[in-house]
Design an enzyme around this catalytic site. Structure first.
Site, PDB file in Angstrom:
ATOM      1  N   ASP A 102       0.817  -1.203   0.000  1.00 29.19           N
ATOM      2  CA  ASP A 102       0.000   0.000   0.000  1.00 29.19           C
ATOM      3  C   ASP A 102       0.857   1.263   0.000  1.00 29.19           C
ATOM      4  OD1 ASP A 102      -2.236  -1.588   0.059  1.00 29.19           O
ATOM      5  OD2 ASP A 102      -2.555  -1.391   2.216  1.00 29.19           O
ATOM      6  N   TYR A 103       0.230   2.363  -0.373  1.00 30.26           N
ATOM      7  CA  TYR A 103       0.880   3.674  -0.453  1.00 30.26           C
ATOM      8  C   TYR A 103       1.604   4.025   0.845  1.00 30.26           C
ATOM      9  CZ  TYR A 103       1.212   8.750  -1.376  1.00 30.26           C
ATOM     10  OH  TYR A 103       1.649  10.034  -1.577  1.00 30.26           O
TER      11      TYR A 103
END
Length: 241
Positions: A102-103
């Site tokens: 994820d970011y």
């Protein structure tokens, strides 16, 4: 530099033995010159012809291990013009990430142009360990650890069995640090597993994939895998599960 017959065989054109026969029969040219001698070495820029047809050589395989920092997307390009993990790697080769982070998740990420290895590492049947360290809100207990280990329902599907253990917890901040080892790689899986037991993730890092870890790297740094490491990864996915 590689032996001519090996380059021909690696391209998928024919077997190495047949390639040797083609060379000895004068059907192979390198840069316009007919080659008869076995063991002749060529490089990636040499033009190889077989019976007048240009040989399409196999693309060189490359393997990178990246310490993904927070605030970078795990994709090859982004329509919001955010920095991608590919932007962090200095290479002219077309590479792509193996799986996703994820970011706001940090940690180990592999990038390669070897589709066979990438798919095998991501497939749950091969039981490749993916080890995460999660900081979660709340004091995790033995009951919750058992839930994670036995599998929890995420997106209406029960996750596979996992390994989990509490590394430490802090009563003052009401947080816990938990190590979770999974073999799947579903979207937001680790976060959803903790949400399923009522402990939202505050911070997440992937520390290890199989035997590979982040030793010697700082956030944003990367290195190439050694041939020995690549061979060991192929061994890991070839073992009977």
């Amino acid at each position: 530099m590689e032996r001519l017959q090996k380059v021909i065989a690696n391209s998928g054109y024919t077997s190495r033995r047949k390639a040797e026969e083609l060379i000895q029969s004068g059907k192979v040219k390198v840069n316009g010159v007919t080659i008869y001698e076995l063991g002749t070495k060529v490089n990636t820029t040499d033009l190889i012809e077989i019976d007048g047809n240009i040989l399409q050589k196999e693309e060189q395989k490359v393997y990178f291990l990246l310490y993904k920092p927070r605030g970078v997307v795990t994709t090859t390009n982004d329509d919001k013009n955010r920095k991608t993990v590919v932007d962090l790697i200095d290479t002219q080769m077309r590479i792509y990430p193996v799986g996703r982070l994820d970011y706001d998740t940090t940690g180990i990420l592999l990038l390669t142009n070897d589709g066979v290895l990438a798919n095998a590492l991501m497939h749950p049947k091969n039981n490749i360990d993916k080890v995460y360290i999660a900081k979660v809100k709340g004091l995790v207990g033995k009951e919750q650890i058992n839930q994670l280990q036995n599998g929890v329902i995420i997106d209406n599907i029960k996750s596979s069995r996992a390994q989990a253990r509490i590394k430490k917890y802090d009563k003052k901040t009401n947080t816990s640090i938990v190590e979770l080892t999974i073999h799947e790689g579903k979207n937001h899986q680790v976060k959803k597993m903790f949400e399923a037991i009522g402990y939202p993730v505050l911070k997440l890092k992937r520390e290890r994939i199989s035997f590979l870890d982040l030793t010697g790297l700082k956030s944003g740094e990367y290195r190439m895998l050694s041939p020995k490491e690549v061979k060991k990864l192929y061994f890991e996915i070839s073992k009977e599960k």
